[in-house]
Motif scaffolding. Sequence first.
Motif, mmCIF file in Angstrom:
data_model
loop_
_atom_site.group_PDB
_atom_site.id
_atom_site.type_symbol
_atom_site.label_atom_id
_atom_site.label_comp_id
_atom_site.label_asym_id
_atom_site.label_seq_id
_atom_site.Cartn_x
_atom_site.Cartn_y
_atom_site.Cartn_z
ATOM 1 N N LEU A 1 -0.351 -21.228 -12.634
ATOM 2 C CA LEU A 1 -0.499 -19.819 -12.273
ATOM 3 C C LEU A 1 -0.421 -19.651 -10.759
ATOM 4 C CD1 LEU A 1 -0.875 -16.954 -13.253
ATOM 5 C CD2 LEU A 1 -3.351 -17.301 -13.229
ATOM 6 N N CYS A 2 -0.968 -20.605 -10.012
ATOM 7 C CA CYS A 2 -0.837 -20.565 -8.555
ATOM 8 C C CYS A 2 0.636 -20.667 -8.146
ATOM 9 C CB CYS A 2 -1.639 -21.703 -7.922
ATOM 10 S SG CYS A 2 -3.419 -21.555 -8.136
ATOM 11 N N VAL A 3 1.378 -21.502 -8.875
ATOM 12 C CA VAL A 3 2.810 -21.649 -8.588
ATOM 13 C C VAL A 3 3.533 -20.331 -8.856
ATOM 14 C CG1 VAL A 3 4.921 -22.898 -9.195
ATOM 15 C CG2 VAL A 3 2.735 -24.116 -9.087
ATOM 16 N N LYS A 4 3.149 -19.634 -9.930
ATOM 17 C CA LYS A 4 3.744 -18.322 -10.229
ATOM 18 C C LYS A 4 3.525 -17.354 -9.069
ATOM 19 C CE LYS A 4 5.191 -18.512 -14.652
ATOM 20 N NZ LYS A 4 6.520 -18.068 -15.124
ATOM 21 N N VAL A 5 2.336 -17.376 -8.479
ATOM 22 C CA VAL A 5 2.026 -16.497 -7.347
ATOM 23 C C VAL A 5 2.839 -16.907 -6.121
ATOM 24 C CG1 VAL A 5 0.209 -15.816 -5.726
ATOM 25 C CG2 VAL A 5 -0.280 -15.911 -8.178
ATOM 26 N N ILE A 6 2.933 -18.209 -5.891
ATOM 27 C CA ILE A 6 3.703 -18.702 -4.740
ATOM 28 C C ILE A 6 5.158 -18.261 -4.827
ATOM 29 C CG2 ILE A 6 4.613 -20.808 -3.648
ATOM 30 C CD1 ILE A 6 1.914 -22.137 -4.330
ATOM 31 N N ASP A 7 5.717 -18.262 -6.045
ATOM 32 C CA ASP A 7 7.132 -17.929 -6.222
ATOM 33 C C ASP A 7 7.359 -16.428 -6.331
ATOM 34 O OD1 ASP A 7 7.746 -20.615 -6.118
ATOM 35 O OD2 ASP A 7 7.743 -20.874 -8.302
ATOM 36 N N THR A 8 6.720 -15.662 -5.456
ATOM 37 C CA THR A 8 6.941 -14.213 -5.365
ATOM 38 C C THR A 8 7.345 -13.862 -3.939
ATOM 39 O OG1 THR A 8 4.635 -13.733 -4.763
ATOM 40 C CG2 THR A 8 5.170 -13.765 -7.121
ATOM 41 N N PRO A 9 8.111 -12.784 -3.759
ATOM 42 C CA PRO A 9 8.493 -12.378 -2.396
ATOM 43 C C PRO A 9 7.293 -12.097 -1.503
ATOM 44 C CG PRO A 9 9.801 -11.205 -4.046
ATOM 45 C CD PRO A 9 8.725 -11.936 -4.792
ATOM 46 N N GLN A 10 6.206 -11.580 -2.086
ATOM 47 C CA GLN A 10 5.030 -11.230 -1.295
ATOM 48 C C GLN A 10 4.376 -12.476 -0.711
ATOM 49 O OE1 GLN A 10 5.577 -10.066 -4.504
ATOM 50 N NE2 GLN A 10 6.361 -8.093 -3.761
ATOM 51 N N PHE A 11 4.340 -13.567 -1.466
ATOM 52 C CA PHE A 11 3.764 -14.800 -0.932
ATOM 53 C C PHE A 11 4.767 -15.529 -0.032
ATOM 54 C CE2 PHE A 11 2.186 -19.090 -0.720
ATOM 55 C CZ PHE A 11 0.816 -18.921 -0.648
ATOM 56 N N GLN A 12 6.025 -15.523 -0.398
ATOM 57 C CA GLN A 12 7.044 -16.206 0.397
ATOM 58 C C GLN A 12 7.166 -15.602 1.799
ATOM 59 O OE1 GLN A 12 9.012 -18.975 -0.423
ATOM 60 N NE2 GLN A 12 7.671 -19.162 -2.206
ATOM 61 N N ARG A 13 6.772 -14.350 1.928
ATOM 62 C CA ARG A 13 6.749 -13.693 3.247
ATOM 63 C C ARG A 13 5.926 -14.493 4.263
ATOM 64 N NH1 ARG A 13 2.467 -10.433 4.919
ATOM 65 N NH2 ARG A 13 2.931 -9.067 6.685
ATOM 66 N N LEU A 14 4.902 -15.197 3.780
ATOM 67 C CA LEU A 14 4.016 -15.943 4.676
ATOM 68 C C LEU A 14 4.719 -17.106 5.364
ATOM 69 C CD1 LEU A 14 0.749 -16.050 2.521
ATOM 70 C CD2 LEU A 14 1.383 -14.411 4.298
ATOM 71 N N ARG A 15 5.906 -17.495 4.869
ATOM 72 C CA ARG A 15 6.695 -18.528 5.549
ATOM 73 C C ARG A 15 7.115 -18.086 6.943
ATOM 74 N NH1 ARG A 15 8.869 -22.683 2.419
ATOM 75 N NH2 ARG A 15 8.840 -22.395 0.145
ATOM 76 N N PHE A 16 7.119 -16.772 7.173
ATOM 77 C CA PHE A 16 7.665 -16.214 8.409
ATOM 78 C C PHE A 16 6.594 -15.579 9.288
ATOM 79 C CE2 PHE A 16 10.656 -15.845 4.831
ATOM 80 C CZ PHE A 16 11.567 -16.812 5.240
ATOM 81 N N ILE A 17 5.335 -16.025 9.096
ATOM 82 C CA ILE A 17 4.230 -15.550 9.931
ATOM 83 C C ILE A 17 3.482 -16.758 10.476
ATOM 84 C CG2 ILE A 17 2.056 -14.270 9.962
ATOM 85 C CD1 ILE A 17 3.201 -12.447 7.817
ATOM 86 N N LYS A 18 3.544 -16.949 11.772
ATOM 87 C CA LYS A 18 2.920 -18.126 12.386
ATOM 88 C C LYS A 18 1.395 -17.985 12.393
ATOM 89 C CE LYS A 18 6.798 -19.524 15.228
ATOM 90 N NZ LYS A 18 7.751 -18.572 14.601
#
Length: 478
Positions: A27-44
């Motif tokens: 379920l954590c993986v399901k959350v990670i694989d969303t645009p809203q969580f992936q956005r965090l890749r681009f915030i230092k």
Amino acid sequence: MMEPSQWRMHEKTFQDAVHGAITLHPLCVKVIDTPQFQRLRFIKVLGTCYFVFPAATHNRFEHCIGVCYLANQLVCALQSRQPELDISEADILCVQLAGLCHDLGHGPFSHLWEQFVRQARPEKQWVHENASTKMFDYLLKANNLVEEFQRYGLKEQDIIFIKEMIYSVSGNGSEWCYKGRPREKAFLYQIVANKQTGIDVDKWDYFLRDSLNLGIKVTFDYHRLIQFSRVIPVEEQPQICIRDKECNNVYDMFHARRVLHRTAYKHRVVQIIDNMLIDALLYADKHIRYLGSKGVRYPLADVCDDMMAYCNLTDGVLHQILLDEGDHPDLLHAKKILTSIFRRQLYLCVGHTRPSNFTTTFKNIKEALERNIPKDSTLTPQDLVITQVELNYGMDDQNPVEMVYFYNKNSPMKTRKIKKEESILVPERFQEKIFRVLCRSNKEDKFKHAQVTLMAACQELGMKEPYVELFPPLFSMV
């Protein structure tokens, strides 16, 4: 509820720079694989620190995964050692999800964005934790994950519990103010963000991750804190307590916080660039807009009001400002400031001072500086920037270890506090305050008048004589 034997085959393992191989619930993986969580890749995580510490480029994405992992480690350790706590599989999954999603609401350059919004829209009283709960709701709705949560046995009350762990509310004395879990499970609220003692898995991860990427050594051992954590009733409420022999380890943890703040987060040049970037954002505020729901285009400081628009807001906002073709004077000034940052033409540091006592406020020194600008000077109050640096152990001027309840091996259900007097190796004071004065102008006459102004203001307020910088021969190359 799906049995562990059914979902374990769908777990995923991530290789993390800090914790090694991390295995996460599907379920954590399901959350990670969303645009809203992936956005965090681009915030230092460390905002503008990477302008000073070149390797400090890690993002909220990996930090949140690390917190999720540590939250699971701690709650599972408590479940294993104390089965009487009745920690359920739903409790464990909720704690993991809270750790995973606790920073969904951060804006560009992390905490710097909060400073910008507070200056641009002080009436909002905006904090990223509140935005994290809103983004979590939006994530569930936009990705149809409510049914997925139900497949794993999580109900509406569990979703409320997750949000309460992300953004805690203040209680009224002894009244229990949470809806997600009863008072008997109060200790679960201390795992991700501990408002009572400050010892939580969020800090463990960012202390270790920041120190690794900054190249600054810290010495506390979170493994031992997990090993020697125990839930004990304190004033009729169960709290996470630590074995007394780990007192020095707890001191080391809080000391790590102070070292990171002094060396990196509050570094002189980091603060200069922070102020320049905030100035640029304030100038660009009305001229850079993000499309939200119902076709509304939001200015920068209002993007956080609409999660659809906020999903597109990342550290890339800098390049969006630089590449915008608008010709409004404010937008051009924002571009000039950003270009100056990249050319290392920074605001000049006039000097700094420490107040003689803690009653001297930011407002006091600001007003004193304005009163003491020389009459014949071209220097204006707008040329000066005052920054207040508070270095402490996380509890203002208090000893944070005195907030922690400890237990002894021979009395595992009896708690006590360890006072400062029991050791001679702790600091006399737990907080220091520094005021730094910057000059937005690179003209030598304004810089020197700013120094005269600072010395006069310190004398008027009875403060220590300030340390003043030399005027650089060229633009500030720091």
